[in-house]
Each structure stands twice: as structure tokens, then as C-alpha cells.
Scaffold this active site. Structure first.
Site, PDB file in Angstrom:
ATOM      1  CE  LYS A 269      12.058  34.004  -3.349  1.00  0.00           C
ATOM      2  NZ  LYS A 269      12.123  32.618  -2.789  1.00  0.00           N
TER       3      LYS A 269
ATOM      4  NE  ARG B 227      17.837  26.748  -6.460  1.00  0.00           N
ATOM      5  CZ  ARG B 227      17.341  27.680  -5.633  1.00  0.00           C
ATOM      6  NH1 ARG B 227      16.416  28.521  -6.071  1.00  0.00           N
ATOM      7  NH2 ARG B 227      17.749  27.748  -4.392  1.00  0.00           N
TER       8      ARG B 227
ATOM      9  NE  ARG C 141      21.615  29.226  -4.930  1.00  0.00           N
ATOM     10  CZ  ARG C 141      20.522  29.866  -4.517  1.00  0.00           C
ATOM     11  NH1 ARG C 141      19.680  30.364  -5.414  1.00  0.00           N
ATOM     12  NH2 ARG C 141      20.260  30.005  -3.249  1.00  0.00           N
TER      13      ARG C 141
ATOM     14  NE  ARG D  57      15.594  36.145   0.736  1.00  0.00           N
ATOM     15  CZ  ARG D  57      16.113  35.037   0.273  1.00  0.00           C
ATOM     16  NH1 ARG D  57      16.685  34.203   1.074  1.00  0.00           N
ATOM     17  NH2 ARG D  57      16.076  34.758  -1.000  1.00  0.00           N
TER      18      ARG D  57
END
Ligand code: ADP
Ligand code: ADP
Ligand code: ZN
Length: 227
Positions: free
Chosen positions: A13, A127, A160, A88
Site C-alpha cells: 500500500k 522491508r 521498523r 482497519r
């Protein structure tokens, strides 16, 4: 144009939002980015949210709805926006519906990036996120041009805290139990569209832009400002 990017954590996204920002000149509203900024600023809200995020759980609806209410009121949203990672839960979707009704605007499209759970773990553990602008890269599938450095702003790429194999499991559980019911919610509204999110980044972008171009042609009153 008021858009929503929908999909599991790591579906792509944020990556696709970057292309929509440039193409349509509308802001990306990522509740995850807003929460992470609050954590960096050590606000009370950020510190409270951090506990849920580190555990791979959803932050309570009241916090998230408050964030969105404030964000949609900012002037840069007047020509449209891209919701990324919100809503969500059904309660969030209902609150959004009310907010948009009050603002006399409607949701043009919910774009779902479909990626099976089996691919999500690899996406999330590889990521790398820019500490400057929040752009997402992947060590293997979408590497930055220079190792550890953001292509867009030169910022440092980081991992992260919640991007680890254990947290992914809880995040996927939260997605299936609390977020997936929104698929029917938006199908019933007639705005839900699905794309194959397993293709290469550029292919997904092309599919998305093509789908949106035909949408723009269907809204003659609004088309001129988007073309
Ligand atoms: P991802 O797309 O990888 O799940 P995000 O940056 O969207 O990452 O979200 C990171 C975390 O922030 C989530 O796991 C959750 O704890 C919290 N969060 C973000 N958006 C929401 C939301 N709309 N509702 C509840 N929690 C949220
Ligand atoms: P989300 O915002 O949905 O959580 P991201 O856009 O941050 O997801 O993407 C998750 C990871 O997968 C990132 O490392 C990103 O570079 C990578 N990625 C995004 N789209 C694709 C794709 N189409 N194919 C392979 N990897 C992708
Ligand atoms: Zn950057």
C-alpha cells in the site's frame, strides 16, 4: 479523488501510494506513519499506541478515529486523498463514512492489493523504511539505488521495530479477523476493486493507474482536474 488502499500488512500500500501522490497530486494519509511520528515526538498518544504496535495489535479505534478526524480537516485534503492503512475495523469504516458525509464528499474507490499470507513474511522482514520520508524499499524485491539510502530524499533506511517474523503473525491475525470484514462492507458500497499485488511493483502501478483512468472517465464533472 478520494481513494483507499486496502490490503494485508506488507501488501504494498505505501509503495503504491507514492505513485498516486505524484500522479494525482493528493496526499497520502497513513495512520501507521502518523503513529510512528507521534512515537518519535514522544507524545502521550504515541507512547500509548507504541505498546499495541510493538505487539502487532491494532491501536484502539478511538485513537485512530481522532487522528483521521484531525487529518481530513487539513487544507491539503480538499482535492482528495489516499487513505493507506485506514480503516482497519468496521467501527473505523463507519466513523469514516460519517466524517465524509459531514464533509459532503464520497469515497471514489477502494483498491485492494491482494497478496497471500505466504508472501507477506518475506515482504515484511525484507522491508527497509526511510527515516526521512517514510518511503518503503525491499532488500531483494525493491532495493534502493544506493545501499541503505533513500532514493527520494537521501534519508537513512531503517528496519521498523515491528517488522519481525513474530509480530507479522499477530498482524496477519488482526488483519484476517478485524480488517478483512471490510471487504464486504466496501463491496456493498460498490467501490471495491481488487488487483493482483503479487506482480512486480511497476506492474501493480500500471494496473492501478489503468483502473483509475477508466474511473476518471466515468466521473465527467470531476475529470478535468485529474487529467
Ligand atoms: P503495515 O501496513 O505493515 O501493517 P502500518 O504502518 O500501516 O503497517 O501499521 C503499523 C501498526 O500501526 C499496525 O500494526 C497497528 O498497530 C497500527 N495501526 C496503523 N493503522 C491503524 C489503524 N487504522 N487501526 C489500528 N491500528 C493501526
Ligand atoms: P504496506 O504499506 O502495505 O504495509 P509496503 O508498501 O511497505 O506495504 O510494502 C511492504 C514491502 O514489500 C516493502 O519492503 C516493499 O518494498 C515490498 N513490496 C511492495 N510492493 C511489492 C511488490 N509488488 N513486489 C515485491 N515486493 C513489494
Ligand atoms: Zn526518504
Amino acid at each position: 479523488m478520494n481513494l483507499m488502499l486496502f490490503g494485508a500488512p506488507g501488501a504494498g500500500k505505501g509503495t503504491q501510494a507514492k505513485f498516486l501522490i505524484e500522479k494525482y497530486n493528493i496526499p497520502q494519509i497513513s495512520t501507521g506513519d502518523i503513529l510512528r511520528a507521534a512515537i518519535v515526538d514522544k507524545t502521550t498518544m504515541g507512547m500509548e499506541a507504541k505498546k499495541f504496535m510493538d505487539a502487532g495489535q491494532l491501536v484502539p479505534d478511538s485513537t485512530i478515529i481522532g487522528i483521521i478526524k484531525d487529518r481530513l480537516a487539513v487544507a491539503d485534503c480538499k482535492n482528495g486523498f489516499i487513505l493507506d492503512g485506514f480503516p482497519r475495523t468496521l467501527a473505523q469504516a463507519e466513523a469514516l463514512g460519517e466524517l465524509m458525509e459531514n464533509m459532503k464528499i464520497k469515497l471514489d474507490k477502494v483498491i485492494s492489493l491482494n497478496v497471500p499470507d505466504s508472501l507477506i513474511v518475506g515482504r515484511i522482514t525484507g522491508r527497509r523504511v526511510c527515516s526521512g520520508c517514510g518511503a518503503s524499499f525491499h532488500v531483494e524485491f525493491n532495493p534502493s539505488k544506493k545501499d541503505g539510502v533513500c532514493d527520494y530524499c537521501g534519508g537513512e533506511l531503517t528496519i521498523r521495530k515491528d517488522d519481525n517474523a513474530e509480530t507479522v503473525k499477530s498482524r496477519l491475525e488482526a488483519y484476517h479477523s478485524q480488517t478483512a470484514p471490510l471487504i464486504d462492507f466496501y463491496k456493498n458500497m460498490g467501490v471495491f476493486m481488487e488487483l493482483d499485488g503479487t506482480n512486480d511493483v511497476s506492474e501493480v502501478t500500471n494496473d492501478m493507474i489503468n483502473a483509475l483512468s477508466s474511473l476518471i472517465l466515468q466521473i465527467p464533472t470531476a475529470s478535468s482536474s485529474y487529467l
